[in-house]
Design a protein around this motif. Structure first.
Motif, PDB file in Angstrom:
ATOM      1  N   ILE A 247      -1.620   0.249 -52.882  1.00 21.66           N
ATOM      2  CA  ILE A 247      -0.295  -0.202 -52.456  1.00 21.66           C
ATOM      3  C   ILE A 247       0.454  -0.706 -53.693  1.00 21.66           C
ATOM      4  CG2 ILE A 247       0.978  -1.848 -51.038  1.00 21.66           C
ATOM      5  CD1 ILE A 247      -0.502   0.205 -49.382  1.00 21.66           C
ATOM      6  N   PRO A 248       1.715  -0.304 -53.895  1.00 16.11           N
ATOM      7  CA  PRO A 248       2.470  -0.801 -55.052  1.00 16.11           C
ATOM      8  C   PRO A 248       2.560  -2.322 -55.058  1.00 16.11           C
ATOM      9  CG  PRO A 248       3.623   1.048 -54.048  1.00 16.11           C
ATOM     10  CD  PRO A 248       2.492   0.690 -53.117  1.00 16.11           C
ATOM     11  N   THR A 249       2.446  -2.871 -56.254  1.00 14.40           N
ATOM     12  CA  THR A 249       2.560  -4.322 -56.393  1.00 14.40           C
ATOM     13  C   THR A 249       4.013  -4.775 -56.343  1.00 14.40           C
ATOM     14  OG1 THR A 249       2.734  -4.177 -58.802  1.00 14.40           O
ATOM     15  CG2 THR A 249       0.513  -4.347 -57.858  1.00 14.40           C
ATOM     16  N   GLY A 250       4.952  -3.861 -56.530  1.00 14.76           N
ATOM     17  CA  GLY A 250       6.366  -4.190 -56.621  1.00 14.76           C
ATOM     18  C   GLY A 250       6.874  -4.176 -58.044  1.00 14.76           C
ATOM     19  N   GLU A 251       5.960  -4.166 -58.993  1.00 17.39           N
ATOM     20  CA  GLU A 251       6.342  -4.121 -60.402  1.00 17.39           C
ATOM     21  C   GLU A 251       6.786  -2.710 -60.778  1.00 17.39           C
ATOM     22  OE1 GLU A 251       4.313  -4.810 -64.848  1.00 17.39           O
ATOM     23  OE2 GLU A 251       3.073  -4.844 -63.031  1.00 17.39           O
ATOM     24  N   ILE A 252       7.755  -2.636 -61.674  1.00 14.87           N
ATOM     25  CA  ILE A 252       8.137  -1.377 -62.305  1.00 14.87           C
ATOM     26  C   ILE A 252       7.790  -1.517 -63.776  1.00 14.87           C
ATOM     27  CG2 ILE A 252      10.053   0.161 -62.878  1.00 14.87           C
ATOM     28  CD1 ILE A 252      11.325  -0.551 -60.222  1.00 14.87           C
ATOM     29  N   ALA A 253       6.738  -0.818 -64.208  1.00 15.62           N
ATOM     30  CA  ALA A 253       6.140  -1.053 -65.526  1.00 15.62           C
ATOM     31  C   ALA A 253       6.430   0.096 -66.485  1.00 15.62           C
ATOM     32  CB  ALA A 253       4.634  -1.230 -65.380  1.00 15.62           C
ATOM     33  N   LYS A 254       6.513  -0.225 -67.759  1.00 10.98           N
ATOM     34  CA  LYS A 254       6.739   0.787 -68.784  1.00 10.98           C
ATOM     35  C   LYS A 254       5.482   1.640 -68.969  1.00 10.98           C
ATOM     36  CE  LYS A 254      10.171  -1.716 -71.560  1.00 10.98           C
ATOM     37  NZ  LYS A 254      10.476  -2.271 -72.915  1.00 10.98           N
ATOM     38  N   VAL A 255       5.688   2.946 -69.208  1.00  7.33           N
ATOM     39  CA  VAL A 255       4.559   3.829 -69.497  1.00  7.33           C
ATOM     40  C   VAL A 255       4.184   3.799 -70.981  1.00  7.33           C
ATOM     41  CG1 VAL A 255       5.191   5.377 -67.602  1.00  7.33           C
ATOM     42  CG2 VAL A 255       5.988   5.896 -69.919  1.00  7.33           C
ATOM     43  N   LYS A 256       5.095   3.325 -71.805  1.00  9.86           N
ATOM     44  CA  LYS A 256       4.865   3.320 -73.248  1.00  9.86           C
ATOM     45  C   LYS A 256       3.599   2.549 -73.597  1.00  9.86           C
ATOM     46  CE  LYS A 256       7.299   2.455 -77.618  1.00  9.86           C
ATOM     47  NZ  LYS A 256       8.549   1.925 -78.243  1.00  9.86           N
ATOM     48  N   GLU A 257       2.797   3.154 -74.469  1.00  8.82           N
ATOM     49  CA  GLU A 257       1.542   2.565 -74.947  1.00  8.82           C
ATOM     50  C   GLU A 257       0.541   2.344 -73.810  1.00  8.82           C
ATOM     51  OE1 GLU A 257       2.613  -0.883 -77.189  1.00  8.82           O
ATOM     52  OE2 GLU A 257       3.479   0.292 -78.837  1.00  8.82           O
ATOM     53  N   THR A 258       0.606   3.204 -72.780  1.00  3.83           N
ATOM     54  CA  THR A 258      -0.370   3.197 -71.692  1.00  3.83           C
ATOM     55  C   THR A 258      -0.834   4.638 -71.454  1.00  3.83           C
ATOM     56  OG1 THR A 258       1.034   3.665 -69.761  1.00  3.83           O
ATOM     57  CG2 THR A 258       1.037   1.386 -70.610  1.00  3.83           C
ATOM     58  N   PRO A 259      -1.907   4.829 -70.679  1.00  4.29           N
ATOM     59  CA  PRO A 259      -2.343   6.189 -70.329  1.00  4.29           C
ATOM     60  C   PRO A 259      -1.331   6.934 -69.458  1.00  4.29           C
ATOM     61  CG  PRO A 259      -4.115   4.616 -69.980  1.00  4.29           C
ATOM     62  CD  PRO A 259      -2.879   3.822 -70.224  1.00  4.29           C
ATOM     63  N   PHE A 260      -0.302   6.227 -68.978  1.00  2.00           N
ATOM     64  CA  PHE A 260       0.687   6.825 -68.077  1.00  2.00           C
ATOM     65  C   PHE A 260       1.878   7.420 -68.824  1.00  2.00           C
ATOM     66  CE2 PHE A 260      -1.873   3.957 -65.668  1.00  2.00           C
ATOM     67  CZ  PHE A 260      -2.045   4.592 -64.454  1.00  2.00           C
ATOM     68  N   ASN A 261       1.789   7.464 -70.119  1.00  2.00           N
ATOM     69  CA  ASN A 261       2.887   8.000 -70.929  1.00  2.00           C
ATOM     70  C   ASN A 261       2.777   9.524 -71.009  1.00  2.00           C
ATOM     71  OD1 ASN A 261       4.881   8.587 -72.744  1.00  2.00           O
ATOM     72  ND2 ASN A 261       4.234   7.132 -74.297  1.00  2.00           N
ATOM     73  N   ASN A 276      -8.940   1.513 -67.976  1.00  2.00           N
ATOM     74  CA  ASN A 276      -7.644   0.965 -67.579  1.00  2.00           C
ATOM     75  C   ASN A 276      -7.728   0.617 -66.099  1.00  2.00           C
ATOM     76  OD1 ASN A 276      -4.896   1.722 -66.161  1.00  2.00           O
ATOM     77  ND2 ASN A 276      -4.335   1.123 -68.240  1.00  2.00           N
ATOM     78  N   GLN A 277      -7.318  -0.594 -65.724  1.00  2.00           N
ATOM     79  CA  GLN A 277      -7.487  -1.037 -64.343  1.00  2.00           C
ATOM     80  C   GLN A 277      -6.762  -0.137 -63.353  1.00  2.00           C
ATOM     81  OE1 GLN A 277      -9.552  -3.790 -63.188  1.00  2.00           O
ATOM     82  NE2 GLN A 277      -9.220  -2.401 -61.482  1.00  2.00           N
ATOM     83  N   GLN A 278      -5.570   0.343 -63.738  1.00  2.00           N
ATOM     84  CA  GLN A 278      -4.832   1.221 -62.843  1.00  2.00           C
ATOM     85  C   GLN A 278      -5.571   2.542 -62.602  1.00  2.00           C
ATOM     86  OE1 GLN A 278      -1.793   0.778 -61.040  1.00  2.00           O
ATOM     87  NE2 GLN A 278      -2.465  -1.309 -61.479  1.00  2.00           N
ATOM     88  N   LEU A 279      -6.164   3.098 -63.643  1.00  3.68           N
ATOM     89  CA  LEU A 279      -6.928   4.335 -63.481  1.00  3.68           C
ATOM     90  C   LEU A 279      -8.202   4.091 -62.677  1.00  3.68           C
ATOM     91  CD1 LEU A 279      -6.539   5.918 -67.036  1.00  3.68           C
ATOM     92  CD2 LEU A 279      -5.434   6.655 -64.916  1.00  3.68           C
ATOM     93  N   LEU A 280      -8.772   2.914 -62.805  1.00  2.00           N
ATOM     94  CA  LEU A 280      -9.944   2.574 -62.000  1.00  2.00           C
ATOM     95  C   LEU A 280      -9.573   2.462 -60.529  1.00  2.00           C
ATOM     96  CD1 LEU A 280     -11.646  -0.087 -64.320  1.00  2.00           C
ATOM     97  CD2 LEU A 280     -12.462   2.233 -63.827  1.00  2.00           C
ATOM     98  N   TYR A 281      -8.422   1.859 -60.234  1.00  2.00           N
ATOM     99  CA  TYR A 281      -7.972   1.763 -58.843  1.00  2.00           C
ATOM    100  C   TYR A 281      -7.794   3.146 -58.228  1.00  2.00           C
ATOM    101  CZ  TYR A 281      -6.917  -3.296 -59.054  1.00  2.00           C
ATOM    102  OH  TYR A 281      -6.996  -4.664 -59.146  1.00  2.00           O
ATOM    103  N   GLY A 282      -7.192   4.071 -58.971  1.00  2.00           N
ATOM    104  CA  GLY A 282      -6.902   5.403 -58.437  1.00  2.00           C
ATOM    105  C   GLY A 282      -8.016   6.399 -58.648  1.00  2.00           C
ATOM    106  N   LYS A 283      -9.079   6.008 -59.357  1.00  5.42           N
ATOM    107  CA  LYS A 283     -10.154   6.909 -59.773  1.00  5.42           C
ATOM    108  C   LYS A 283      -9.591   8.078 -60.590  1.00  5.42           C
ATOM    109  CE  LYS A 283     -13.012   5.761 -55.755  1.00  5.42           C
ATOM    110  NZ  LYS A 283     -13.733   4.695 -56.477  1.00  5.42           N
ATOM    111  N   GLY A 284      -8.552   7.786 -61.330  1.00  2.00           N
ATOM    112  CA  GLY A 284      -7.790   8.774 -62.081  1.00  2.00           C
ATOM    113  C   GLY A 284      -6.324   8.520 -61.806  1.00  2.00           C
ATOM    114  N   TYR A 285      -5.486   9.503 -62.044  1.00  2.00           N
ATOM    115  CA  TYR A 285      -4.064   9.342 -61.752  1.00  2.00           C
ATOM    116  C   TYR A 285      -3.807   9.566 -60.266  1.00  2.00           C
ATOM    117  CZ  TYR A 285      -3.429   9.672 -66.824  1.00  2.00           C
ATOM    118  OH  TYR A 285      -3.497   9.462 -68.178  1.00  2.00           O
ATOM    119  N   ASP A 286      -3.179   8.596 -59.638  1.00  2.00           N
ATOM    120  CA  ASP A 286      -2.701   8.710 -58.258  1.00  2.00           C
ATOM    121  C   ASP A 286      -1.581   7.695 -58.099  1.00  2.00           C
ATOM    122  OD1 ASP A 286      -2.355   9.394 -55.646  1.00  2.00           O
ATOM    123  OD2 ASP A 286      -4.263   8.582 -54.919  1.00  2.00           O
ATOM    124  N   HIS A 287      -0.491   7.919 -58.854  1.00  2.00           N
ATOM    125  CA  HIS A 287       0.545   6.916 -59.022  1.00  2.00           C
ATOM    126  C   HIS A 287       1.938   7.532 -58.923  1.00  2.00           C
ATOM    127  CE1 HIS A 287      -2.985   5.037 -60.820  1.00  2.00           C
ATOM    128  NE2 HIS A 287      -2.383   3.861 -60.709  1.00  2.00           N
TER     129      HIS A 287
END
Length: 391
Positions: A247-261, A276-287
């Motif tokens: 579930i989204p936390t409500g934050e809108i975060a920058k992708v710069k200097e993250t695996p999401f770039n 990366n905690q976000q990748l652990l939550y999704g077991k990969g990209y699911d964002h």
């Protein structure tokens, strides 16, 4: 007089043939010979809830071919060429309606609605009234509920060789949503090698809506190797982080200097195993990615993603008027599901790029609104455009 009769008879035959040729092939057994998919249309004919399912074919002048069933508007196959002109099916799917009725196949290639993605605890507040939606993902609502748009038989409207329209009415309080929602979806395979999906909806009560589509792509071919070496660009400087329940936390975060770039092309697998905690939550990209909109055209359409498969030279570009896109890397595929070519679908053997509004928007005032009012028309567009790049 006899000559006039013969002339009129010939005209009638010509008109009849023109009309028949304007329809997609979905009942003719000869379609097995004349199509790339080799799917048996009879395997897609079944009565469900008093309605009949069928398989429909779309083709363009360049030889591209898509097959779609009116059961959940699933894209069953999609044949596109590589840089040498060789065609392959690039979407995961199955060979019969019975296969799509299995629990593990419920979202493959389907439309998602009334609301794509998750809504926390199945709760939404509309005009100060709380509506409780079906909870089908733990305590949360996912992809429209137990019987979302992926799980129903759609009515068939106008059809042609490269264009087809489907429609249905989602009744008031279906899966908990307010309002009788009239929906139509148009698929068109253009001669510019674009598979366009246009969604339209109206309601008689204020409601929420977030339609999307869920094809699983592998540009090297369905059932083939990992998608980790596919190159991906997502036109987004920000994304929406999630909690452990996705579930989204409500934050809108920058992708710069993250695996999401992914602002420029990079291999999908380059950072996917980063700690990366976000990748652990999704077991990969699911964002969900927050799309940049500076390059929108006069119709509000924007290039939002590009995928390149280096070996085949196949390229897919994604365009939309939506503010977000969900990037998913097939993290939960485990090899137990066997696809239409007889190959197992293993982890990260496909990716999804689902154009959308943000997940759980009704519960985050800082996210774009998904409200639809009576008298308004919901309009959403997704375009998958195919090209080739020489190796």
């Amino acid at each position: 007089m006899a000559n006039k009769f013969v002339f009129c008879f010939i005209i009638l035959i010509v008109l009849f043939n023109c009309k028949e040729n304007s329809k997609p092939i979905h009942t003719d057994s000869n379609s097995l010979i004349s199509t790339k998919s080799k799917l048996d249309p009879k395997q897609f004919e079944k009565n469900i809830d008093g309605k009949k399912t069928k398989l429909f074919y779309l083709k363009n002048k360049n030889g591209l071919e898509a097959t779609i069933t009116n059961f959940g508007l699933r894209i069953v196959s999609l044949h596109v060429p590589d840089s040498n002109g060789n065609f392959k099916d690039i979407v995961l799917g199955f060979s019969s309606i019975n296969d799509y009725l299995k629990p593990q196949a419920k979202y493959f290639g389907s439309i998602i609605g009334r609301y794509g993605n998750r809504i926390a605890k199945g709760s939404v507040l509309i005009n100060q009234e709380e509506f409780r939606l079906t909870t089908n993902s733990g305590e949360h609502h996912l992809h429209g509920g137990h019987k979302g748009f992926n799980n129903v038989i759609w009515n068939v409207g106008k059809v042609s060789s490269n264009d087809i329209e489907f429609y249905r009415t989602s009744k008031d309080l279906e899966e908990g949503y307010p309002g009788n929602l009239k929906v139509s979806v148009n698929f068109k395979l253009t001669d510019n090698n674009e598979l366009t999906v246009n969604y339209f909806a109206t309601t008689d009560k204020t409601t929420i809506i977030n339609l999307t589509h869920h094809p699983f792509f592998n540009l090297s071919g369905e059932g083939n190797t990992s998608i980790n070496k596919h190159l991906l660009m997502i036109n987004a400087d920000y994304y929406t982080p999630i909690n452990k329940s996705s579930i989204p936390t409500g934050e809108i975060a920058k992708v710069k200097e993250t695996p999401f770039n992914f602002v420029s092309l990079k291999p999908i697998g380059k950072d996917i195993n980063t700690k990366n905690q976000q990748l652990l939550y999704g077991k990969g990209y699911d964002h969900n990615f927050v799309l940049n909109d500076k390059s929108k055209d006069k119709y509000g359409i924007n290039l939002v993603a590009k995928v390149v498969e280096p070996n085949s030279g196949r390229v897919m570009e994604v365009y939309t008027n939506e503010p977000g896109i969900q990037f998913y890397t097939g993290n939960f595929l485990n090899g137990e599901t066997i696809g239409k070519s007889g190959k197992p679908y293993v982890s990260r053997s496909a990716f999804c790029l689902e154009t959308q509004h943000f997940p759980d928007s009704p519960n985050h005032p800082n996210f774009p609104s998904t409200l639809l009012e009576p008298g308004e028309t919901y309009k959403s567009t997704c375009i998958y455009k195919f090209k080739v790049e020489k190796n």
